[in-house]
Design an enzyme around this catalytic site. Structure first.
Site, PDB file in Angstrom:
ATOM      1  N   GLU A  22      35.763   6.084 -13.235  1.00  0.00           N
ATOM      2  CA  GLU A  22      36.521   7.201 -12.364  1.00  0.00           C
ATOM      3  C   GLU A  22      35.934   7.458 -11.292  1.00  0.00           C
ATOM      4  O   GLU A  22      34.350   7.752 -11.366  1.00  0.00           O
ATOM      5  CB  GLU A  22      37.273   8.090 -13.171  1.00  0.00           C
ATOM      6  CG  GLU A  22      36.478   8.920 -13.898  1.00  0.00           C
ATOM      7  CD  GLU A  22      36.712  10.432 -13.710  1.00  0.00           C
ATOM      8  OE1 GLU A  22      37.479  10.750 -12.853  1.00  0.00           O
ATOM      9  OE2 GLU A  22      36.434  11.003 -14.841  1.00  0.00           O
ATOM     10  N   LYS A 155      37.682  17.847 -21.707  1.00  0.00           N
ATOM     11  CA  LYS A 155      36.768  19.148 -21.315  1.00  0.00           C
ATOM     12  C   LYS A 155      36.997  20.291 -22.029  1.00  0.00           C
ATOM     13  O   LYS A 155      37.969  20.738 -22.206  1.00  0.00           O
ATOM     14  CB  LYS A 155      36.823  19.363 -19.759  1.00  0.00           C
ATOM     15  CG  LYS A 155      36.344  17.934 -19.013  1.00  0.00           C
ATOM     16  CD  LYS A 155      36.098  18.347 -17.626  1.00  0.00           C
ATOM     17  CE  LYS A 155      37.781  18.186 -16.906  1.00  0.00           C
ATOM     18  NZ  LYS A 155      37.930  16.776 -17.016  1.00  0.00           N
TER      19      LYS A 155
HETATM   20  N1  PSU Z   1      35.426  14.285 -16.506  1.00  0.00           N
HETATM   21  C1  PSU Z   1      34.183  14.836 -16.208  1.00  0.00           C
HETATM   22  N2  PSU Z   1      34.510  15.448 -14.975  1.00  0.00           N
HETATM   23  C2  PSU Z   1      35.399  15.391 -13.982  1.00  0.00           C
HETATM   24  C3  PSU Z   1      36.642  14.795 -14.469  1.00  0.00           C
HETATM   25  C4  PSU Z   1      36.447  14.308 -15.902  1.00  0.00           C
HETATM   26  O1  PSU Z   1      33.139  14.863 -16.702  1.00  0.00           O
HETATM   27  O2  PSU Z   1      35.391  16.076 -13.101  1.00  0.00           O
HETATM   28  C5  PSU Z   1      37.882  14.949 -13.781  1.00  0.00           C
HETATM   29  C6  PSU Z   1      38.581  13.465 -14.440  1.00  0.00           C
HETATM   30  O3  PSU Z   1      38.907  12.677 -13.231  1.00  0.00           O
HETATM   31  C7  PSU Z   1      39.848  13.956 -14.995  1.00  0.00           C
HETATM   32  C8  PSU Z   1      40.380  15.346 -14.096  1.00  0.00           C
HETATM   33  O4  PSU Z   1      40.961  13.085 -14.884  1.00  0.00           O
HETATM   34  O5  PSU Z   1      39.055  15.908 -14.235  1.00  0.00           O
HETATM   35  C9  PSU Z   1      41.457  16.275 -14.890  1.00  0.00           C
HETATM   36  O6  PSU Z   1      42.054  17.107 -13.875  1.00  0.00           O
HETATM   37  P1  PSU Z   1      43.140  17.844 -13.949  1.00  0.00           P
HETATM   38  O7  PSU Z   1      42.865  18.778 -15.259  1.00  0.00           O
HETATM   39  O8  PSU Z   1      43.437  18.527 -12.601  1.00  0.00           O
HETATM   40  O9  PSU Z   1      44.380  16.940 -14.373  1.00  0.00           O
END
Ligand code: PSU
Ligand code: MN
Length: 302
Positions: A22, A155
């Site tokens: 990603e 996370k």
């Molecule tokens: N994993 C990481 N760092 C990130 C992300 C994932 O180590 O920045 C990103 C991914 O793209 C994930 C997003 O889909 O954070 C989630 O964001 P939200 O909580 O706004 O859906």
């Protein structure tokens, strides 16, 4: 509007294993210039384990599946000038010809359309703490896309028990790789037991194949804990996460901005230790994802 890099197109055509990566982790999740190092390192880890990397992003309204080094450099350098796109945002970026980094939801949706079955990331999105209404779209896409996402869990700044419950509600198959527990991103353990542990990637490949081809079901979340040497103990990182969450509440940071804000705050407060951990766990995920893609390609085809 999906443009496959020549190497990726050739690999998919020939049945050579491919791993999707990603772009939001690069553009929004890590600081310059570490983000470029990490983007390159993830691609190198995929190659070192026998698969072709395909970093996915939207560049000038075109979905790119596979970026060359100039593409990775632009993504990392321009960072947040690439908007953060979930699966639902893609149509707007395509129609308006804008630049966007793809989150887990957007990347998994694109990978599925392109016929890529394995995807590596650091940590997926999930249910935010405190605000049970802020649930990442990552979970809903995982439920339906026939893709295995290799990550170090969700996370740690999220509500992990609620995230695991939501994965179950949506019918995502959650499997521990070399763990019996949901990993907690920066730390190996969360105390949350998983129903399935599969260490042998040939077996995991078979499970994925049965799920997709025989049952017509959706995503598999492969939970791969951070290597022990790179782990940040929960008692060290938890107060840092709590302070970052308090700061976000004070400044009323919500929605798409919340995850990048928290990651940046945690990076500052740990003087980069969180970035080193994020890098180590993501590289480990990329390696396991490549091995899983190789195992999937080795399955006997009917
Ligand atoms: N994993 C990481 N760092 C990130 C992300 C994932 O180590 O920045 C990103 C991914 O793209 C994930 C997003 O889909 O954070 C989630 O964001 P939200 O909580 O706004 O859906
Ligand atoms: Mn959200």
């Amino acid at each position: 509007m999906i443009r496959l890099a020549p190497e990726v197109g050739d690999a998919l055509h020939a049945g050579v294993p491919v791993v999707a990566l990603e772009s939001t982790i690069v553009a929004h999740g890590l600081p310059w210039p570490d983000n470029l190092d990490v983007a390159r390192e993830l691609e190198a880890a995929v190659r070192a384990h026998g698969a072709v990397p395909a970093t996915i992003a939207v560049v000038r309204g075109e979905i790119r599946v596979g970026l060359d080094d100039a593409g990775l450099d632009e993504l990392a350098r321009r960072g947040a000038e690439f908007r953060k796109a979930g699966a639902a945002d893609l149509a707007v970026h395509l129609a308006r010809s804008t630049d966007a980094a793809t989150t887990v939801s957007a990347t998994a949706a694109i990978a599925a359309r392109a016929g890529i079955r394995v995807f590596a990331t650091g940590g997926i999105g999930g249910v935010h703490r405190g605000d049970a209404a802020d649930v990442s779209h990552d979970l809903a896409v995982l439920a339906r896309a026939p893709v295995a996402v290799v990550s170090a869990g969700a996370k740690a700044l999220l509500d992990l028990p609620r995230t695991l419950e939501t994965l179950e509600t949506l019918g995502v198959l959650v499997v521990g790789h070399e763990t019996d527990e949901l990993p907690a991103f920066y730390s190996r353990r969360s105390g949350l037991a998983l129903d399935h542990r599969i260490d042998d990637l040939a077996v995991l490949a078979r499970v994925c194949d049965v799920r997709w081809r025989e049952l017509g079901q959706g995503g598999v979340l492969v939970c791969n804990p951070i290597p022990a040497a790179a782990e940040i103990p929960a008692e060290t990182i938890e107060p840092v996460i709590a302070a970052a969450l308090a700061d976000a509440a004070l400044r009323a940071v919500t929605g798409k901005a919340l995850t990048p804000f928290l990651l940046a705050r945690i990076a500052e407060a740990t003087a980069g230790a969180s970035v080193r951990a994020n890098r180590a766990l993501a590289a480990h995920d990329a390696a396991v994802a490549a091995r899983l893609a190789v195992a999937l390609a080795a399955l006997p085809r009917a």
